[in-house]
Design an enzyme around this catalytic site. Sequence first.
Site, PDB file in Angstrom:
ATOM      1  N   GLU A  85       0.841  -1.215   0.000  1.00  0.00           N
ATOM      2  CA  GLU A  85       0.000   0.000   0.000  1.00  0.00           C
ATOM      3  C   GLU A  85       0.869   1.255   0.000  1.00  0.00           C
ATOM      4  O   GLU A  85       1.704   1.453   0.889  1.00  0.00           O
ATOM      5  CB  GLU A  85      -0.942  -0.015   1.216  1.00  0.00           C
ATOM      6  CG  GLU A  85      -2.015   1.044   1.127  1.00  0.00           C
ATOM      7  CD  GLU A  85      -3.053   0.928   2.244  1.00  0.00           C
ATOM      8  OE1 GLU A  85      -3.362  -0.200   2.678  1.00  0.00           O
ATOM      9  OE2 GLU A  85      -3.542   1.986   2.677  1.00  0.00           O
ATOM     10  N   LYS A 280      -7.866  -1.388  11.015  1.00  0.00           N
ATOM     11  CA  LYS A 280      -7.190  -1.772   9.760  1.00  0.00           C
ATOM     12  C   LYS A 280      -5.972  -0.879   9.554  1.00  0.00           C
ATOM     13  O   LYS A 280      -4.904  -1.317   9.136  1.00  0.00           O
ATOM     14  CB  LYS A 280      -8.183  -1.661   8.590  1.00  0.00           C
ATOM     15  CG  LYS A 280      -7.664  -2.176   7.261  1.00  0.00           C
ATOM     16  CD  LYS A 280      -6.863  -1.172   6.467  1.00  0.00           C
ATOM     17  CE  LYS A 280      -6.455  -1.728   5.118  1.00  0.00           C
ATOM     18  NZ  LYS A 280      -5.529  -0.843   4.409  1.00  0.00           N
ATOM     19  N   ASP A 296       4.105 -14.529  11.549  1.00  0.00           N
ATOM     20  CA  ASP A 296       2.859 -15.038  10.979  1.00  0.00           C
ATOM     21  C   ASP A 296       1.762 -13.965  11.126  1.00  0.00           C
ATOM     22  O   ASP A 296       1.164 -13.814  12.187  1.00  0.00           O
ATOM     23  CB  ASP A 296       2.487 -16.319  11.737  1.00  0.00           C
ATOM     24  CG  ASP A 296       1.220 -16.966  11.243  1.00  0.00           C
ATOM     25  OD1 ASP A 296       0.431 -16.296  10.554  1.00  0.00           O
ATOM     26  OD2 ASP A 296       1.013 -18.146  11.558  1.00  0.00           O
ATOM     27  N   HIS A 393      -3.012  10.200   0.264  1.00  0.00           N
ATOM     28  CA  HIS A 393      -3.157   8.920  -0.432  1.00  0.00           C
ATOM     29  C   HIS A 393      -2.960   9.080  -1.932  1.00  0.00           C
ATOM     30  O   HIS A 393      -2.236   8.324  -2.562  1.00  0.00           O
ATOM     31  CB  HIS A 393      -4.571   8.355  -0.189  1.00  0.00           C
ATOM     32  CG  HIS A 393      -4.596   7.363   0.915  1.00  0.00           C
ATOM     33  ND1 HIS A 393      -5.593   6.442   1.055  1.00  0.00           N
ATOM     34  CD2 HIS A 393      -3.742   7.130   1.925  1.00  0.00           C
ATOM     35  CE1 HIS A 393      -5.355   5.710   2.109  1.00  0.00           C
ATOM     36  NE2 HIS A 393      -4.249   6.111   2.659  1.00  0.00           N
TER      37      HIS A 393
HETATM   38  C1  MEV Z   1      -6.160   2.842   4.820  1.00  0.00           C
HETATM   39  O1  MEV Z   1      -5.353   1.751   4.465  1.00  0.00           O
HETATM   40  C2  MEV Z   1      -6.236   2.972   6.333  1.00  0.00           C
HETATM   41  C3  MEV Z   1      -7.173   4.073   6.848  1.00  0.00           C
HETATM   42  O2  MEV Z   1      -8.470   3.891   6.309  1.00  0.00           O
HETATM   43  C4  MEV Z   1      -7.186   3.941   8.350  1.00  0.00           C
HETATM   44  C5  MEV Z   1      -8.199   4.809   9.049  1.00  0.00           C
HETATM   45  O3  MEV Z   1      -9.238   5.161   8.452  1.00  0.00           O
HETATM   46  O4  MEV Z   1      -7.952   5.133  10.218  1.00  0.00           O
HETATM   47  C6  MEV Z   1      -6.710   5.436   6.428  1.00  0.00           C
END
Ligand code: MEV
Length: 438
Positions: A85, A280, A296, A393
């Site tokens: 990513e 995430k 792992d 991003h």
């Molecule tokens: C993207 O990989 C992760 C985010 O969505 C985490 C979040 O929203 O806190 C930017």
Amino acid sequence: MSKTVAGFSKLSKSEKIDWIVNTYFSSPNNAKHILKQYWNNDEKLQQLHDEFIENTITNYYLPLGVAPNFLINEKLYTIPMAIEESSVVAAASKAAKFWLDRGGFKTTVVSTTKIGQVHFMFHGNFDTLKNYFNTIKPKLVNEAKPITKNMELRGGGILDIELRNKTEEIEGYYQLHASFETLDAMGANFINSCLEQFAKTFKDEALTFNGFSEKEKNIEIVMSILSNYVPNCLVRAEVSCHVDALSQQNGVSSEAYAKKFVQAVNIAEVEPYRAVTHNKGIMNGIDAVILATGNDFRAVEAGVHAYASKNGKYSSLSHAKIENGIFTFWLKIPLALGTVGGLTGLHPLVKLALELLDKPSAKELMQIVAVAGLAQNFAALNSLTTTGIQQGHMKMHLMNILNQFEANDNEKAKLTEYFKTHTVTHSAVVESLAKLRQ
Ligand code: MEV
């Protein structure tokens, strides 16, 4: 051509490739070329990778990046991260730098206990089973000695074995619930070997236990396996500073910035839809270091998300507060990691990643990984509560779009410069590239 195959695993690597490219691809030669492009010229190195799994046909590359300037308990680290990513390594580096100037990260290992269970069925009197368990318990530990001897010499081993009655959930279902200290090893093989020995001893000895009726002697072992839920293998990572030291962010006062940041964390604490995405983001940092260090990530993911639901509702792994003018942001997560055994002594890049981290113990690695998670979460929340996530991003995504359209170095340089001051969108990049090419 038939899409089923017999004895595939016995074919040579080139026979396997031939079957695949001829069965599934309209252009077999092109498919073969792509697969072979990723082979390593060093035959021994290639063989090492071939032998990690079965039916290897090529290597799957992920970029290995590094995020420098992580100050953790007064020690500086450059953290290796394997991830696809675009924005993750840049975000980690930015958060590391931000906290480097504000005292760095503070971490503690709360506990290191791992769990394994023998699941079995018993149809009889529970008190008699308890009596049998208490009689046989020293023998369970003793007969596992050939497995535990070396671990014990290093200070680890079996911590305890409990008998657990689960008959309220499933009729006749019980467990030997065992806890272990596995030191610098992740411990999966060690724990599973111990459990399989417990199961054998437990079943065999029942046959001659006087207290049992004929029916009770027949203990049925269902399975013996470690648990990837490790709520007592916990690490905590924290950053904190005076609210004023957060300084003005994107034109917002440090107080307003801190307040909004805490609100964002509070939302993830109460709202599962947000909590999953929030966590995430934490896992972006955690998985990248776990992969780079040969651990792992599936085990860690499963355990971490179970921990996030420990109170019956999925919630944020991190927390934040402002108290007496001090902003504190922290997370506590379960991490069962190893710095010996498994891939750690085999994969040259994993060895390199561990050396870059100054050959950490498992406890140190737990702290580094937790920090990578917290840093990632900080970077995401920082963007989300100020500029929005897309600005950063899409900047990082720019290179992916340019590569997709096979931009040359000159085009890349020109457009990277142009998009420093213009909003990146997929169509804007495509249009600019087309103009440049006219
Ligand atoms: C993207 O990989 C992760 C985010 O969505 C985490 C979040 O929203 O806190 C930017």
